[in-house]
Design a protein around this motif. Sequence first.
Motif, PDB file in Angstrom:
ATOM      1  N   CYS A  61      23.937 150.040  14.616  1.00 56.57           N
ATOM      2  CA  CYS A  61      23.022 149.064  14.072  1.00 56.57           C
ATOM      3  C   CYS A  61      21.656 149.445  14.574  1.00 56.57           C
ATOM      4  CB  CYS A  61      23.386 147.694  15.164  1.00 56.57           C
ATOM      5  SG  CYS A  61      22.353 146.370  15.187  1.00 56.57           S
ATOM      6  N   TRP A  62      20.521 149.066  13.740  1.00 56.44           N
ATOM      7  CA  TRP A  62      19.246 149.253  13.672  1.00 56.44           C
ATOM      8  C   TRP A  62      18.556 148.411  14.948  1.00 56.44           C
ATOM      9  CZ3 TRP A  62      16.261 150.651   8.758  1.00 56.44           C
ATOM     10  CH2 TRP A  62      16.786 151.697   8.279  1.00 56.44           C
TER      11      TRP A  62
ATOM     12  N   CYS B  15      15.515 145.508  13.034  1.00 58.39           N
ATOM     13  CA  CYS B  15      16.011 144.830  11.989  1.00 58.39           C
ATOM     14  C   CYS B  15      16.093 143.526  12.290  1.00 58.39           C
ATOM     15  CB  CYS B  15      17.285 145.833  11.550  1.00 58.39           C
ATOM     16  SG  CYS B  15      18.266 145.117  10.098  1.00 58.39           S
ATOM     17  N   LYS B  16      17.296 143.009  12.708  1.00 55.06           N
ATOM     18  CA  LYS B  16      17.766 141.653  13.057  1.00 55.06           C
ATOM     19  C   LYS B  16      17.848 140.742  11.632  1.00 55.06           C
ATOM     20  CE  LYS B  16      15.037 141.171  17.374  1.00 55.06           C
ATOM     21  NZ  LYS B  16      14.076 140.355  18.074  1.00 55.06           N
TER      22      LYS B  16
ATOM     23  N   CYS C 155      20.463 140.368  10.148  1.00 54.00           N
ATOM     24  CA  CYS C 155      21.790 139.285  10.034  1.00 54.00           C
ATOM     25  C   CYS C 155      21.549 138.067  10.973  1.00 54.00           C
ATOM     26  CB  CYS C 155      23.177 140.144  10.717  1.00 54.00           C
ATOM     27  SG  CYS C 155      22.544 141.012  12.338  1.00 54.00           S
TER      28      CYS C 155
ATOM     29  N   CYS D  77      23.051 143.044   5.626  1.00 53.25           N
ATOM     30  CA  CYS D  77      22.995 144.416   6.456  1.00 53.25           C
ATOM     31  C   CYS D  77      22.723 145.587   5.714  1.00 53.25           C
ATOM     32  CB  CYS D  77      24.130 144.815   7.517  1.00 53.25           C
ATOM     33  SG  CYS D  77      24.077 145.997   8.492  1.00 53.25           S
TER      34      CYS D  77
ATOM     35  N   ILE E 218      28.641 146.180  10.191  1.00 52.75           N
ATOM     36  CA  ILE E 218      29.321 144.542  10.512  1.00 52.75           C
ATOM     37  C   ILE E 218      30.568 144.718   9.673  1.00 52.75           C
ATOM     38  CG2 ILE E 218      29.235 142.146  10.328  1.00 52.75           C
ATOM     39  CD1 ILE E 218      26.121 142.473  10.244  1.00 52.75           C
TER      40      ILE E 218
HETATM   41  S1  SF4 Z   1      21.463 143.551   9.974  1.00 57.24           S
HETATM   42 FE1  SF4 Z   1      22.018 143.415  11.853  1.00 57.24          FE
HETATM   43  S2  SF4 Z   1      23.823 144.521  12.176  1.00 57.24           S
HETATM   44 FE2  SF4 Z   1      22.884 145.159  10.429  1.00 57.24          FE
HETATM   45  S3  SF4 Z   1      21.496 146.710  11.101  1.00 57.24           S
HETATM   46 FE3  SF4 Z   1      20.197 145.173  11.166  1.00 57.24          FE
HETATM   47  S4  SF4 Z   1      20.616 144.263  13.091  1.00 57.24           S
HETATM   48 FE4  SF4 Z   1      22.093 145.998  13.047  1.00 57.24          FE
END
Ligand code: SF4
Length: 153
Positions: free
Chosen positions: A52-53, A57-58, A60, A93, A99
């Motif tokens: 997970c980034w 990212c965040k 999701c 994602c 996930i």
């Molecule tokens: S979308 Fe969510 S689970 Fe996927 S890399 Fe980004 S923060 Fe991690």
Amino acid sequence: MPEKSSSNFDIFLLLSESGEKAKKKQRTELLSSLGIKEFFPEGSISIDKRTCWGVECKLCIKACPTNALYWKTGEVGITDDLCVYCGACVLSCMVDDCIKIERKREDGTTERFSKPRAFVKLAEKINAKKRLRRVSELFPTVERYLEKYKTQK
Ligand code: SF4
Ligand code: SF4
């Protein structure tokens, strides 16, 4: 040590059953308030913290319609009770297999996906099945289809 009477077990059973019912009702209300029609009685979700980034990212968290995902110290947290296994987080994602979702339909079918592509394929398959079901409900047999066709002529 006093022996446990069978009535004790009944009380525990009743409590867990009423808890399950309350949970189901809460989820149904949550789904209808969000306009989500599909209900998955069982499921699980997990996020691989190694791939997970995270803070960079965040995506999701932003995509989740029920706020089941949230940011907690240094990682994405999951409130399992709020997750309806819709798959929006997997779709958003960028990291394959980060996930993972497994969900069970009312008819017992189990679906697993952890990549956006797999989710899109599954959605297409489900939609095709639904279309076919709708057509077969309208025209359950070839004879009835022909009959209807004749009366329309
Ligand atoms: S979308 Fe969510 S689970 Fe996927 S890399 Fe980004 S923060 Fe991690
Ligand atoms: S499956 Fe849907 S409800 Fe569950 S965490 Fe992902 S986006 Fe949220």
